[in-house]
Design a protein around this motif. Structure first.
Motif, short mmCIF file in Angstrom:
data_model
loop_
_atom_site.label_atom_id
_atom_site.label_comp_id
_atom_site.label_asym_id
_atom_site.label_seq_id
_atom_site.Cartn_x
_atom_site.Cartn_y
_atom_site.Cartn_z
N GLY A 108 0.78 -1.22 0.00
CA GLY A 108 0.00 0.00 0.00
C GLY A 108 0.82 1.27 0.00
N CYS A 110 2.80 4.12 -1.50
CA CYS A 110 2.84 4.64 -2.88
C CYS A 110 3.23 6.11 -2.93
CB CYS A 110 1.48 4.44 -3.54
SG CYS A 110 0.10 5.13 -2.59
N GLU A 279 -1.16 -1.21 -4.54
CA GLU A 279 -2.61 -1.29 -4.59
C GLU A 279 -3.23 -1.66 -3.24
OE1 GLU A 279 -3.28 -5.86 -6.25
OE2 GLU A 279 -3.35 -4.18 -7.65
N ARG A 280 -4.45 -1.20 -3.05
CA ARG A 280 -5.28 -1.59 -1.91
C ARG A 280 -6.53 -2.32 -2.41
NH1 ARG A 280 -4.14 1.41 2.84
NH2 ARG A 280 -1.91 1.16 3.15
N ASP A 284 -5.71 -0.97 -8.54
CA ASP A 284 -5.76 0.48 -8.32
C ASP A 284 -4.38 1.06 -8.01
OD1 ASP A 284 -5.34 -0.41 -5.72
OD2 ASP A 284 -6.77 0.97 -4.82
N CYS A 287 -3.48 4.38 -9.85
CA CYS A 287 -4.37 5.43 -9.34
C CYS A 287 -3.90 5.91 -7.97
CB CYS A 287 -5.80 4.90 -9.25
SG CYS A 287 -6.98 6.05 -8.51
N ARG A 288 -3.54 4.98 -7.09
CA ARG A 288 -3.11 5.36 -5.74
C ARG A 288 -1.76 6.08 -5.78
NH1 ARG A 288 -2.06 2.51 -1.72
NH2 ARG A 288 -3.06 3.93 -0.25
N CYS A 289 -0.85 5.64 -6.66
CA CYS A 289 0.44 6.31 -6.78
C CYS A 289 0.25 7.76 -7.23
CB CYS A 289 1.33 5.57 -7.76
SG CYS A 289 1.98 4.00 -7.17
N HIS A 291 -2.41 9.61 -7.06
CA HIS A 291 -3.11 10.39 -6.05
C HIS A 291 -2.16 10.81 -4.93
CE1 HIS A 291 -6.53 11.74 -3.63
NE2 HIS A 291 -5.87 11.24 -2.61
N ASP A 300 -7.45 9.51 0.46
CA ASP A 300 -7.18 8.40 -0.44
C ASP A 300 -8.46 8.06 -1.19
OD1 ASP A 300 -7.06 5.49 -1.26
OD2 ASP A 300 -5.04 5.72 -0.48
N ALA A 302 -9.54 5.40 -2.41
CA ALA A 302 -10.14 4.13 -2.04
C ALA A 302 -10.64 4.14 -0.61
CB ALA A 302 -9.12 2.99 -2.21
N ASP A 306 -2.55 5.24 4.71
CA ASP A 306 -1.31 4.50 4.51
C ASP A 306 -0.90 3.72 5.74
OD1 ASP A 306 -0.75 5.00 1.86
OD2 ASP A 306 0.17 6.94 2.27
#
Length: 310
Positions: A108, A110, A279-280, A284, A287-289, A291, A300, A302, A306
């Motif tokens: 998780g 990122c 990813e979580r 994703d 997308c998470r990186c 963001h 976040d 999602a 973190d």
């Protein structure tokens, strides 16, 4: 280094004939919690039975997931030889275990600060048994370095999944950085698979961060600003550049990512181990990186923090 209970000493002391002859019985597994179990797992891998091999790799990954890497680290030289064997049907799995041992668990993560960082260099952590996890990770990374010449040819393997896994493993090497960097760039120049190209860019960036190679930062910027480069190369280079520098993100980079970091690009990059670590939710990672690196003050997307315990 410490004494006989230091896994770095044990791994460094495995003789070449033991590694090349695949003689796990010569390794003092009982010095580490669950080590005897790993020795048994390698015996199953030596048998060549398909069902036994699948169970063996699951067991090794399970030990890493449970933060017991000291038991698995002495297996790294043997796993590298499985990966280097063209006749092996489990090269990707073997490389996956090696890469897992060579990195502390950081699912998780990122952010610009953490995505490409090897925390064993500057942050002490302990396994569930109380053993220093830093030693386990360093032992694995030293084993990767010692067997660099076995791993480099895998960058030219016919199987794209092997090429990606090999790049991820080689990025963890503690030495031979120039040789590995040269091989990464040479492969990138001829690589036809978009996902492998993205992996090579991230591997180059991670190697550059590990070894504080300033020209890699310049190279990464040249990549993401180059309109001739493929989208996955520019997006991966943008991620790498943001991790290699603490400079403010320029509007030009934001525009590149807004244009090129599409759903198709995210889907293409989703199987890469760097994205899987970020990813979580399913697929994703990109997308998470983006963001975390571009909108760090916003929640976040999602709904996760973190903090792995949150």
């Amino acid at each position: 280094m410490g004494g006989s209970l230091d896994v770095r000493v044990v791994v460094a002391g495995v003789r070449p004939e033991v590694k090349d002859g695949f003689l796990p019985e010569e390794v003092p597994w009982d010095r580490f919690p669950y080590g005897a179990r790993v020795g048994e797992v390698l015996e199953r891998l030596r048998s060549g039975a398909l069902a036994a091999a699948r169970g063996a790799f699951r067991a090794l990954i399970g030990l890493c997931a449970d933060d017991m890497r000291a038991a698995v680290a002495p297996a790294v030289p043997f796993l590298i030889r499985i990966a280097a064997d063209p006749g092996s049907g489990h090269r990707v799995e073997a490389l996956g275990v090696v890469a897992e041992v060579a990195r502390m668990r950081h699912q998780g993560v990122c952010t610009r600060e953490d995505m490409l960082r090897f925390r064993d260099d500057d942050e002490w952590s302990f396994e569930v048994t109380g053993y220093p996890q830093n030693w386990s990770v360093q032992a694995a990374r030293e084993a990767v370095t010692a067997d660099t010449d076995l791993l480099l040819p895998l960058l030219d393997d016919p199987d794209a999944a092997v090429r990606i896994a090999a790049a991820y493993v080689l990025a963890a090497a503690l030495d031979r950085a120039q040789d590995i960097r040269t091989a990464f760039h040479a492969r990138l120049d001829t690589e036809p698979d978009p996902a492998v190209r993205a992996a090579l860019v991230l591997a180059i960036a991670q190697l550059g961060r590990v070894h504080r190679h300033e020209p890699t930062t310049v190279w990464a910027r040249d990549c993401w600003t180059d309109p001739v480069r493929p989208p996955e190369v520019r997006v991966s280079a943008a991620l790498g550049w943001m991790c290699l520098t603490d400079l403010p993100v320029p509007d030009e980079l934001r525009a590149v990512l807004e244009d090129l970091a599409t759903d198709d690009t995210a889907l293409l990059m989703a199987p890469l181990p760097w994205m899987r670590a970020a990813e979580r939710l399913d697929r994703d990672g990109l997308c998470r990186c983006l963001h975390a690196m571009l909108h760090s003050d916003a929640p976040d997307p999602a709904g996760y923090s973190d903090d792995p315990w949150a």
